[in-house]
Motif scaffolding. Sequence first.
Motif, PDB file in Angstrom:
ATOM      1  N   ASP A  62       0.992  -1.408  -0.710  1.00 51.89           N
ATOM      2  CA  ASP A  62       0.351   0.074   0.125  1.00 51.89           C
ATOM      3  C   ASP A  62       0.816   0.811  -0.648  1.00 51.89           C
ATOM      4  O   ASP A  62       0.079   2.588  -0.666  1.00 51.89           O
ATOM      5  N   ASP A  65       1.404   3.137  -3.831  1.00 51.91           N
ATOM      6  CA  ASP A  65      -0.396   3.926  -3.633  1.00 51.91           C
ATOM      7  C   ASP A  65      -0.071   5.184  -2.735  1.00 51.91           C
ATOM      8  O   ASP A  65      -0.400   5.985  -3.430  1.00 51.91           O
ATOM      9  N   ARG A  70      -1.596   5.916  -6.699  1.00 55.85           N
ATOM     10  CA  ARG A  70      -2.821   5.887  -6.606  1.00 55.85           C
ATOM     11  C   ARG A  70      -3.573   5.538  -9.113  1.00 55.85           C
ATOM     12  O   ARG A  70      -4.018   5.930  -8.830  1.00 55.85           O
ATOM     13  N   GLU A  72      -3.771   3.601 -10.993  1.00 64.32           N
ATOM     14  CA  GLU A  72      -4.384   2.651 -11.374  1.00 64.32           C
ATOM     15  C   GLU A  72      -5.488   3.671 -12.254  1.00 64.32           C
ATOM     16  O   GLU A  72      -6.470   4.042 -12.094  1.00 64.32           O
ATOM     17  N   LYS A  74      -9.410   3.949 -13.192  1.00 64.57           N
ATOM     18  CA  LYS A  74     -10.473   3.465 -12.629  1.00 64.57           C
ATOM     19  C   LYS A  74     -11.566   3.019 -13.596  1.00 64.57           C
ATOM     20  O   LYS A  74     -12.162   2.013 -14.165  1.00 64.57           O
ATOM     21  N   ILE A 312     -15.278  -2.348  -7.673  1.00 60.16           N
ATOM     22  CA  ILE A 312     -13.930  -2.760  -8.102  1.00 60.16           C
ATOM     23  C   ILE A 312     -12.672  -2.281  -6.426  1.00 60.16           C
ATOM     24  O   ILE A 312     -11.868  -3.025  -6.580  1.00 60.16           O
ATOM     25  N   SER A 313     -13.052  -1.761  -6.525  1.00 58.69           N
ATOM     26  CA  SER A 313     -12.269  -0.998  -5.012  1.00 58.69           C
ATOM     27  C   SER A 313     -12.712   0.396  -4.133  1.00 58.69           C
ATOM     28  O   SER A 313     -13.859   0.862  -4.731  1.00 58.69           O
ATOM     29  N   ASP A 315     -11.325   2.659  -1.956  1.00 60.32           N
ATOM     30  CA  ASP A 315     -10.596   4.111  -1.511  1.00 60.32           C
ATOM     31  C   ASP A 315     -10.960   4.658   0.109  1.00 60.32           C
ATOM     32  O   ASP A 315     -12.001   5.425  -0.686  1.00 60.32           O
ATOM     33  N   SER A 338     -15.455   2.175  -6.779  1.00 58.77           N
ATOM     34  CA  SER A 338     -15.359   1.950  -8.113  1.00 58.77           C
ATOM     35  C   SER A 338     -16.759   1.091  -8.465  1.00 58.77           C
ATOM     36  O   SER A 338     -15.914   0.712  -7.348  1.00 58.77           O
ATOM     37  N   THR A 402     -17.372   6.043 -10.848  1.00 55.36           N
ATOM     38  CA  THR A 402     -16.951   5.525  -9.081  1.00 55.36           C
ATOM     39  C   THR A 402     -18.751   6.775  -8.794  1.00 55.36           C
ATOM     40  O   THR A 402     -18.998   7.310  -9.001  1.00 55.36           O
TER      41      THR A 402
END
Lengths: 679, 257
Positions: A62, A65, A70, A72, A74, A312-313, A315, A338, A402
């Motif tokens: 982590d 990140d 971060r 990636e 999305k 998906i994620s 945060d 996400s 999102t």
Amino acid sequence: MGQSAKTNQDAPSPVPELIQEPPTVPDLLFGLARRVPWWAVLLFLLIFWVGVGMFSDKNNRDILDWLADRPEVKTNELYDVVYEVKTEVLLVSETIRVRDLANEFTTISTQQVVSQADGVITCPEDAAEGCLSQRGVVVTYQDFENADRAAPDGVVETKALRSGSVGTLVRVTLADGTQTVVPPHEILSEEEGILSCDRVAVPDCESPSGQIITFNRPYSLHQGIRVRADAQIRHLDDGYEITIRPNRILSRREGTLDCAPDAPADCTSIPATFVVYPEKIIGTELRGEGDNDIRVRTVEEQTISIARNRIISMDVGLVTCNRSEDPRCQDYEGTIVSVRGETFKGQLSTESGSQYDIILAGDAESTEFERRDVKEETRSPDGCTATDAETCEITITMNDSTVAGRIVADNDNGVTVETVPEQIVTLRKGDIYSTTARTYKTCALNNPRGCNAGIWLTIIVTLSAFSLALVIGLIMGLCRVSSNPILYHLSTFYVELVRGVPLLVILLYFAFVVSPQMRDAHGIIGDITHPIYNFLTDIEVQVLGNESFLAEAVIGLAVGYGAFLAEVFRAGIQSVSKGQTEAARSLGMSYFQSMRHVILPQAIRTVLPPLGNDFIAMLKDSSLIAILALPELLQQGRLYSTRTFKAIPAYNAVAIFYIVMTLSLSLMVRAVERRSRLP
Amino acid sequence: MASPVKKDKQIGDVIIQIQNIHKQFRTPRGTVHALRDVSLDIRTGEVVTIIGPSGSGKSTLLRCINRLETFDRGDIVVDGIPLHGAKNINRIRTEVGMVFQSFNLFPHLTVLDNIMLAQRVVRKRANTASKEKAMELLKRVGIPDKADVHPSQLSGGQQQRVAIARALAMDPKIMLFDEPTSALDPEMINEVLDVMMALAFGGMTMVVVSHEMGFARAASDRTIFMDGGVIIEENTPDNLFDNPQHERTKLFLSKIL
Ligand SMILES: Nc1ncnc2c1ncn2[C@@H]1O[C@H](COP(=O)(O)OP(=O)(O)O)[C@@H](O)[C@H]1O
Ligand SMILES: [Mg+2]
């Protein structure tokens, strides 16, 4: 000019072909080894080894990140549009800040101002030691609160509503709702009546009735130097207050404030001032705009339940509040989820270029779906259309998206997020002042502007500070070789001054000395905040989303490095022989033409290696700005380490990021040097 | 050496008028009086050679003519324009070409670009026109095949010929040469002198600081002997070399012969 005499200048000598065979594998390896030296290979291997060892541990991952903000990808829907719209509001009062001889700042309303003019405030005879007379726009104003009751400078006749008594004193409520006490001898008259309420403050207010007291309200006169004006503004319809910097005001208009339709009978229209300022509406444009206006769907707030299998994620991140509803709202730290696009299945009933109408399984009526919200579709039978009524079954999957807001429920089924309610706003085209694409705060490959912390900020700061330092260095370097004594001595002074002060001190100096001075630049420069200060602040808001020390950091680094680069450029220019200038000048070139075409192109080749070194040094020194709380690489590592107590992966990762960057740069510098070498 | 036959040249009006100029260099070690009351008239089409011992002020005199060096007193009138306090010095410099002892070619540009640069930025000629001119001049100095190489890949003689072409590209009315051959290996001297000779016979006004006696005799109309910042003697080259009047001239000639 040691030119070998061997050259036969007349006969066109055939150059003997020395390289006859094509390069072999060892030749190529030899060439590569010269380009990428062994130590670089060794360092990269070491970094790779440490990195793999560290990040193969899931617990340490982590940190990446934090440092890489971060990165990636999305979703595709990362863009909002910011419309700046001209909004007209009622100007209630303008406040200005003044500074007195004791350097105390006071905020007063323009209604209290008695006079203002360019001038000097001189220290009174009984002034404290060290009092300095000051010049600027001198404002004389009535001060009620600190009115010296023993010897006031004057009185104004004021009406108020009796609301009680304190001993022999009478307590009264003024028209603006504030309370004060009046000694009996100051009362001029008292009678039954109505006190006209402050229609400006509350347009449809009701004037209270009761015992109206007319009394002498004492004030004392004060003087100060005008430093800054803040306009106080009250919105016409829903009555909230905002403060607008005067330089944001687009225009002013004198008009009348009319009574609300349901206002009491004694309500009369009153003259008032309106100002126009740009307001920000954030959202996405809806289809089907009119000739004169466009419809915008603001992005925020509702309660959404999201099934676990669609997440998906999740945060933690900054959630932007709904400014169009409450312009003073604060962005808050919330959760950004996400979400995988939902899948719908049903009978295709009609279909147009922009939308589908689908009768979903179990429904009687069809549902509309915007085509652009759909990620993929499948039909059975394959390729069927709406004309094949009752037989065409379609499955559509919506885009990923999102959702940002507060988590209100989190259980086995999924999470429920409360966002800001979305609104449809119609904007008049003529009122739109500027339109910019704003990216959501998520850092992603299709949204690099959202990447603004960690390594990204380090890169942004280094690049911008070094570009600025190059400009400063080149100008100062040219001044250092100038024959003009003023330019020469000024630039020498700058170089010696800046080289003698540690970079850290320069940074702190810009942040805590220069910048506040500019913000409160007084009378002489103008009675508002210095325009450069506002300009830089706007850039900061663009890059980081809030006011910070970013501009101060970049300028501090640039000024600090400008001195070193000036010396590099000076040495480079002086390394070009005098004969070159003479040859150029003898051909009739001016000083600047010979600099531009003859001297600088040669000097640049000499200064490339030291410039490269300074660039790498600045990349490393950009970590100093962590002291100004900017979230660059080191600061993010430090934050991570203090919050998680995982210091080892934090600082290892920071070091690895730095060395990968500096090493790649130094290889790049070597390549540039090789290419720019003269034959 | 090329033919000693002097072509019939048209010597015209005075184009350079040097009137009682003085030049002092102030150095930490003291003041050097490099030129003392030097006066000299040069006419159009005339070729003047200047000889004299090292440090006698020859280069300084030459550099004063295109004001690479300022002077303290007196004045120089070039083509009707007095240099003292002249504002359009760059215009005057385009009329006066100069060739240096150490060539001073621009090492970062190719031979062609060396010759084209000033044409483009000073004369504002179009790219094609300046390129055409450069190629024509390279042909005239005999190295058209070297257009695309950098100066460091040329021999000294070739470099000096490029430098001459570069100066000629501005179409100057006057050419100044400051010891153009003294940095060259002996076998390259003639190739440069041949170019200069052709220029002299073509009618160019030239002031040449050089100790090449053959050139002076063949191409120049007048030879001047300087010493200690003063013009000691001037005469036709043959008279000056064969029949010097002053002791110092005799002494100097006995040393270089
Ligand atoms: N830039 C300068 N600074 C100081 N002294 C100089 C400078 N240029 C020339 N001089 C002096 O002026 C005198 C004449 O120099 P110069 O004209 O170069 O002589 P020449 O070319 O005849 O050898 C010499 O004594 C030289 O040392
Ligand atoms: Mg000399």
